[in-house]
Design an enzyme around this catalytic site. Structure first.
Site, PDB file in Angstrom:
ATOM      1  N   TYR A 154       0.835  -1.217   0.000  1.00 49.44           N
ATOM      2  CA  TYR A 154       0.000   0.000   0.000  1.00 49.44           C
ATOM      3  C   TYR A 154       0.867   1.263   0.000  1.00 49.44           C
ATOM      4  O   TYR A 154       0.632   2.201  -0.776  1.00 49.44           O
ATOM      5  CB  TYR A 154      -0.899  -0.045   1.236  1.00 49.44           C
ATOM      6  N   LYS A 158       1.047   4.438  -2.700  1.00 53.64           N
ATOM      7  CA  LYS A 158       0.708   5.820  -2.326  1.00 53.64           C
ATOM      8  C   LYS A 158       1.892   6.765  -2.547  1.00 53.64           C
ATOM      9  O   LYS A 158       1.703   7.933  -2.870  1.00 53.64           O
ATOM     10  CB  LYS A 158       0.203   5.853  -0.874  1.00 53.64           C
TER      11      LYS A 158
HETATM   12  P1  NAP Z   1     -13.124   2.537   1.747  1.00 54.83           P
HETATM   13  O1  NAP Z   1     -14.013   3.077   2.785  1.00 54.83           O
HETATM   14  O2  NAP Z   1     -12.651   1.124   1.835  1.00 54.83           O
HETATM   15  O3  NAP Z   1     -13.828   2.762   0.318  1.00 54.83           O
HETATM   16  C1  NAP Z   1     -13.153   2.363  -0.831  1.00 54.83           C
HETATM   17  C2  NAP Z   1     -13.932   2.774  -2.052  1.00 54.83           C
HETATM   18  O4  NAP Z   1     -13.160   2.369  -3.206  1.00 54.83           O
HETATM   19  C3  NAP Z   1     -15.275   2.090  -2.160  1.00 54.83           C
HETATM   20  O5  NAP Z   1     -16.196   2.973  -2.763  1.00 54.83           O
HETATM   21  C4  NAP Z   1     -14.982   0.909  -3.098  1.00 54.83           C
HETATM   22  O6  NAP Z   1     -16.115   0.514  -3.852  1.00 54.83           O
HETATM   23  C5  NAP Z   1     -13.958   1.544  -4.029  1.00 54.83           C
HETATM   24  N1  NAP Z   1     -13.133   0.557  -4.710  1.00 54.83           N
HETATM   25  C6  NAP Z   1     -12.262  -0.333  -4.177  1.00 54.83           C
HETATM   26  N2  NAP Z   1     -11.700  -1.072  -5.144  1.00 54.83           N
HETATM   27  C7  NAP Z   1     -12.216  -0.630  -6.323  1.00 54.83           C
HETATM   28  C8  NAP Z   1     -12.036  -0.985  -7.673  1.00 54.83           C
HETATM   29  N3  NAP Z   1     -11.179  -1.957  -8.038  1.00 54.83           N
HETATM   30  N4  NAP Z   1     -12.739  -0.316  -8.616  1.00 54.83           N
HETATM   31  C9  NAP Z   1     -13.606   0.671  -8.281  1.00 54.83           C
HETATM   32  N5  NAP Z   1     -13.823   1.047  -7.014  1.00 54.83           N
HETATM   33  C10 NAP Z   1     -13.144   0.394  -6.042  1.00 54.83           C
HETATM   34  O7  NAP Z   1     -11.790   3.407   1.619  1.00 54.83           O
HETATM   35  P2  NAP Z   1     -11.485   4.897   2.109  1.00 54.83           P
HETATM   36  O8  NAP Z   1     -10.944   4.820   3.464  1.00 54.83           O
HETATM   37  O9  NAP Z   1     -12.636   5.767   1.831  1.00 54.83           O
HETATM   38  O10 NAP Z   1     -10.254   5.246   1.147  1.00 54.83           O
HETATM   39  C11 NAP Z   1     -10.434   5.951  -0.063  1.00 54.83           C
HETATM   40  C12 NAP Z   1      -9.066   6.388  -0.582  1.00 54.83           C
HETATM   41  O11 NAP Z   1      -8.426   7.184   0.400  1.00 54.83           O
HETATM   42  C13 NAP Z   1      -8.126   5.217  -0.865  1.00 54.83           C
HETATM   43  O12 NAP Z   1      -7.352   5.489  -2.010  1.00 54.83           O
HETATM   44  C14 NAP Z   1      -7.251   5.177   0.361  1.00 54.83           C
HETATM   45  O13 NAP Z   1      -5.989   4.639   0.079  1.00 54.83           O
HETATM   46  C15 NAP Z   1      -7.162   6.647   0.712  1.00 54.83           C
HETATM   47  N6  NAP Z   1      -6.853   6.927   2.105  1.00 54.83           N
HETATM   48  C16 NAP Z   1      -7.607   6.418   3.115  1.00 54.83           C
HETATM   49  C17 NAP Z   1      -7.257   6.706   4.439  1.00 54.83           C
HETATM   50  C18 NAP Z   1      -8.050   6.191   5.624  1.00 54.83           C
HETATM   51  O14 NAP Z   1      -7.549   6.289   6.750  1.00 54.83           O
HETATM   52  N7  NAP Z   1      -9.248   5.688   5.460  1.00 54.83           N
HETATM   53  C19 NAP Z   1      -6.138   7.503   4.700  1.00 54.83           C
HETATM   54  C20 NAP Z   1      -5.400   8.006   3.657  1.00 54.83           C
HETATM   55  C21 NAP Z   1      -5.769   7.712   2.352  1.00 54.83           C
HETATM   56  P3  NAP Z   1     -16.751  -0.964  -3.674  1.00 54.83           P
HETATM   57  O15 NAP Z   1     -17.276  -1.028  -2.278  1.00 54.83           O
HETATM   58  O16 NAP Z   1     -17.821  -1.016  -4.691  1.00 54.83           O
HETATM   59  O17 NAP Z   1     -15.614  -1.925  -3.900  1.00 54.83           O
END
Ligand code: NAP
Length: 246
Positions: A154, A158
């Site tokens: 991961y 990133k």
């Molecule tokens: P999340 O709650 O797990 O949601 C992930 C989203 O991505 C869902 O809508 C999922 O849709 C979609 N997704 C996953 N695989 C996919 C694919 N192959 N094609 C299309 N859609 C896909 O994640 P999040 O925490 O909101 O994270 C969103 C972004 O922010 C990510 O890039 C993550 O790395 C980044 N981020 C998160 C955090 C954190 O602490 N949460 C911190 C820094 C950065 P489905 O349910 O339909 O699969």
């Protein structure tokens, strides 16, 4: 503020992406909410945007699959015309210490988090170039800046977004369109829920603001980057991590 802008948010059905989609819709954009499997949640996001007077559609497509992304982009153009703003937000984790990580764990995360960014950016590149002031916004992470125990795959994806964003910023610059990264700290979403409670507490102890980010903390920054207020900013990393060092 974003009226006449067509925005695609990948992974817009849940978590940060959903917050971004709703925020852009609230500010007048026509929003395509991409998702892979959570159909009901994507429809809820669309309904929420419409209930606030905005315009949105749900578009299914696995970002890791180029053909599906191409089809999804056509669907968006049919509904709203050419795309102005792409938010590459879809991302996954498969956390394991490096010695326990299999090649499949590595490949899958690279395929979604970096391959998906390639596919979506490639399919929408001409749209962003042709837009009056197009925007490419890549959602990275503090983990790309600091690394993180158990997240070699991961963290690599990133960090990779930094080089990608900077390069695309240079290649877009003559058109007036921009490319930037938003690098959130730890945000309260399903992704963080997968982290054991005791590890969450350890992370919290490292955050000077002493709280996890909310989805809204990140969505407001993305809305700013999507807007014309950010016109002179390109190739940058906007870190929103509660004061964590990197
Ligand atoms: P999340 O709650 O797990 O949601 C992930 C989203 O991505 C869902 O809508 C999922 O849709 C979609 N997704 C996953 N695989 C996919 C694919 N192959 N094609 C299309 N859609 C896909 O994640 P999040 O925490 O909101 O994270 C969103 C972004 O922010 C990510 O890039 C993550 O790395 C980044 N981020 C998160 C955090 C954190 O602490 N949460 C911190 C820094 C950065 P489905 O349910 O339909 O699969």
């Amino acid at each position: 503020m974003l009226s006449d802008q067509t925005c695609v948010v990948t992974g817009g059905s849940r978590g940060i992406g959903r917050g971004i989609a709703e925020e852009l819709g609230r500010h007048g954009a026509s929003v395509a909410v991409n998702y892979r499997s959570s159909d009901a949640e994507a429809r809820e996001a669309v309904a929420q945007i419409e209930s606030e007077g905005g315009e949105a559609i749900a578009v299914q497509g696995d970002v890791a699959d180029y053909d599906q992304v191409e089809a999804m982009c056509e669907e968006v153009r049919d509904a709203f015309g050419s795309v102005d703003v792409l938010v590459n937000n879809a991302g996954i984790t498969i956390d394991k210490t490096f010695e326990n990580m299999t090649r499949e764990d590595w490949d899958r995360v690279i395929k979604v988090n970096l391959g998906g960014v390639f596919n979506c950016t490639h399919c929408l590149f001409d749209d962003i170039k042709a837009a009056e002031e197009g925007r490419l916004i890549n959602i990275s992470s503090v983990v790309g800046q600091q690394g993180n125990y158990g997240q070699a795959n991961y963290a690599t994806t990133k960090s990779g977004l930094f080089g990608f964003t900077r390069t695309i910023a240079l290649e877009l610059a003559s058109t007036g369109s921009t490319a930037n990264c938003v690098a959130p700290g730890f945000v309260k979403t399903d992704m963080l829920e997968e982290v054991p409670e005791r590890v969450q507490q350890k992370i919290l102890d490292r955050i000077p603001l002493n709280r996890f980010a909310t989805v809204d903390d990140i969505a407001g920054i993305v809305r700013f980057v999507a807007s014309e207020d950010s016109s002179y900013m390109t190739g940058q990393i906007l870190a929103a991590n509660g004061g964590m060092e990197w």
